[in-house]
Design a protein around this motif. Structure first.
Motif, PDB file in Angstrom:
ATOM      1  N   SER A 151       0.301   7.172   0.727  1.00 49.65           N
ATOM      2  CA  SER A 151      -0.808   7.813   0.553  1.00 49.65           C
ATOM      3  C   SER A 151      -1.948   6.906   1.065  1.00 49.65           C
ATOM      4  O   SER A 151      -2.963   7.580   1.598  1.00 49.65           O
ATOM      5  CB  SER A 151      -1.195   8.665  -0.693  1.00 49.65           C
ATOM      6  OG  SER A 151      -1.615   7.556  -1.644  1.00 49.65           O
ATOM      7  N   GLY A 152      -1.751   5.804   1.198  1.00 45.77           N
ATOM      8  CA  GLY A 152      -2.688   4.836   1.380  1.00 45.77           C
ATOM      9  C   GLY A 152      -3.836   4.773   0.575  1.00 45.77           C
ATOM     10  O   GLY A 152      -4.958   4.055   0.848  1.00 45.77           O
ATOM     11  N   LYS A 153      -3.847   5.056  -0.719  1.00 49.28           N
ATOM     12  CA  LYS A 153      -4.919   5.034  -1.785  1.00 49.28           C
ATOM     13  C   LYS A 153      -4.848   3.923  -2.599  1.00 49.28           C
ATOM     14  O   LYS A 153      -5.600   3.540  -3.082  1.00 49.28           O
ATOM     15  CB  LYS A 153      -5.029   6.367  -2.478  1.00 49.28           C
ATOM     16  CG  LYS A 153      -5.352   7.495  -1.496  1.00 49.28           C
ATOM     17  CD  LYS A 153      -5.391   8.742  -2.599  1.00 49.28           C
ATOM     18  CE  LYS A 153      -5.683   9.920  -1.693  1.00 49.28           C
ATOM     19  NZ  LYS A 153      -5.678  11.458  -2.230  1.00 49.28           N
ATOM     20  N   THR A 154      -3.598   3.455  -2.761  1.00 51.77           N
ATOM     21  CA  THR A 154      -3.373   2.221  -3.816  1.00 51.77           C
ATOM     22  C   THR A 154      -2.780   1.063  -3.309  1.00 51.77           C
ATOM     23  O   THR A 154      -2.008   1.102  -2.386  1.00 51.77           O
ATOM     24  CB  THR A 154      -2.522   2.890  -4.955  1.00 51.77           C
ATOM     25  OG1 THR A 154      -1.033   3.230  -4.403  1.00 51.77           O
ATOM     26  CG2 THR A 154      -3.133   4.063  -5.670  1.00 51.77           C
ATOM     27  N   ARG A 209       0.828  -1.071   0.114  1.00 54.54           N
ATOM     28  CA  ARG A 209      -0.033  -0.034   0.108  1.00 54.54           C
ATOM     29  C   ARG A 209       1.005   1.340  -0.002  1.00 54.54           C
ATOM     30  O   ARG A 209       1.655   1.394   0.896  1.00 54.54           O
ATOM     31  CB  ARG A 209      -0.968   0.123   1.218  1.00 54.54           C
ATOM     32  CG  ARG A 209      -1.884   1.397   1.255  1.00 54.54           C
ATOM     33  CD  ARG A 209      -3.059   1.053   2.086  1.00 54.54           C
ATOM     34  NE  ARG A 209      -3.869   0.182   1.518  1.00 54.54           N
ATOM     35  CZ  ARG A 209      -4.914   0.111   2.152  1.00 54.54           C
ATOM     36  NH1 ARG A 209      -5.392   0.462   3.085  1.00 54.54           N
ATOM     37  NH2 ARG A 209      -6.025  -0.835   1.366  1.00 54.54           N
ATOM     38  N   SER A 210       0.405   2.211  -0.897  1.00 55.15           N
ATOM     39  CA  SER A 210       1.359   3.431  -0.864  1.00 55.15           C
ATOM     40  C   SER A 210       1.341   4.250   0.313  1.00 55.15           C
ATOM     41  O   SER A 210       0.380   4.134   1.100  1.00 55.15           O
ATOM     42  CB  SER A 210       1.087   4.120  -2.181  1.00 55.15           C
ATOM     43  OG  SER A 210      -0.484   4.694  -1.916  1.00 55.15           O
ATOM     44  N   ARG A 251       2.226  -1.823   4.323  1.00 49.45           N
ATOM     45  CA  ARG A 251       2.213  -0.106   4.020  1.00 49.45           C
ATOM     46  C   ARG A 251       3.645   0.457   3.991  1.00 49.45           C
ATOM     47  O   ARG A 251       4.425   0.424   5.077  1.00 49.45           O
ATOM     48  CB  ARG A 251       1.122   0.486   5.144  1.00 49.45           C
ATOM     49  CG  ARG A 251      -0.077  -0.027   5.054  1.00 49.45           C
ATOM     50  CD  ARG A 251      -1.073   1.146   5.403  1.00 49.45           C
ATOM     51  NE  ARG A 251      -0.867   1.122   6.919  1.00 49.45           N
ATOM     52  CZ  ARG A 251      -2.114   1.778   7.971  1.00 49.45           C
ATOM     53  NH1 ARG A 251      -2.944   2.493   6.924  1.00 49.45           N
ATOM     54  NH2 ARG A 251      -1.799   2.000   9.073  1.00 49.45           N
TER      55      ARG A 251
END
Length: 257
Positions: A74-77, A71-72, A165
């Motif tokens: 940014s937590g988005k991908t 997980r990036s 993450r």
């Protein structure tokens, strides 16, 4: 604490901060179930991850190893890492093949303890296996490799069992710091001793035979020596340099250099 009031299956342990190894050891000692799973505080489990593990336990595995996702920041991908794992059971001598089949991606599947299920009896029988207190880098490698030496059966699952993450924090974020160098000094000696045992347990594994050269010397010791050569550090002492070179002499591929 609030969640523990809602379910008797959730236990909260309050203790002084003693580092990651001390925390995991506290969890091992409090556990009463048949299996153990380690999840770092900033990571996640995919839906149905534990169910997938339970389905694999029908094989009687001491260790279940799964794929993982990233997980990036940014937590988005979320990106599924291209997993080399297949759905397979390795028993007895075949654990030699387990190393060769799955030690890829620079060992990313066979260094961390996350994304796996450990039989608690195998951890606690005989001389109990624990994480090295005070060691915050490579402590999971030492635990996992020693555990594999105790395994009679290992099951691999191609599906993702873990969401890692990405972070720019932690010890591994600054590989040239004095703090990291100190951990390398502590780790390399213990890792070299463990490799002696691994090589005896799995003499037919091509991968195990290369760990001393590619991982201990090529990855860890060379990293430390590179830092010694490029900047000043109080850890660049004759004792530490002699220690690293004595470990390099145990590498059969360096004999004669």
């Amino acid at each position: 604490d609030r969640l523990s009031l809602l379910s008797p299956d959730i236990k909260v342990i309050h203790k002084p901060n003693g580092g990651v190894s001390d925390a995991r050891n506290a969890g091992i000692e409090a556990a009463v179930g048949e299996y153990l799973m380690f999840v770092d505080s900033d990571d996640l489990l995919p839906k149905m991850a534990l169910q997938r593990c339970c389905n694999a336990l029908e094989s009687g595995a001491d260790l279940v190893v799964g794929g993982y996702s990233l997980r990036s920041l940014s937590g988005k991908t979320v990106t599924d890492v291209q997993s080399p794992l297949s759905d397979r059971i390795y028993s007895g001598w075949e654990i030699n093949l387990f190393w060769d089949d799955n030690y890829s991606h620079r060992g990313s599947y066979l260094r961390p303890v996350w994304g796996k299920l450990f039989r608690r009896q195998t951890v606690c029988s005989g001389v109990p296996l624990r994480f090295q207190k005070g060691l915050g880098y490579g402590e999971d490698l030492l635990f996992l490799f020693e555990f594999i030496c105790r395994c009679r059966r290992v099951t691999t699952i191609s599906e993702s069992l873990y969401i890692y993450r990405e972070s720019n924090q932690g010890l591994s974020a600054d590989l040239s710091s004095d703090r990291h160098l100190y951990q390398l000094v502590q780790l390399t000696g213990q890792y070299a001793s463990l490799l002696d045992r691994i090589e005896k347990c799995f003499p037919d594994s091509r991968t195990v035979g290369q760990l001393r050269h590619r991982d201990l010397v090529g990855r860890l010791i060379c990293r430390a020596l590179t830092v010694f050569a490029t900047r000043r550090t109080v850890l660049c002492t004759s004792d530490n340099i002699s220690r690293f070179y004595s470990l390099m002499k145990t590498d059969p591929q360096l004999i004669g250099f």
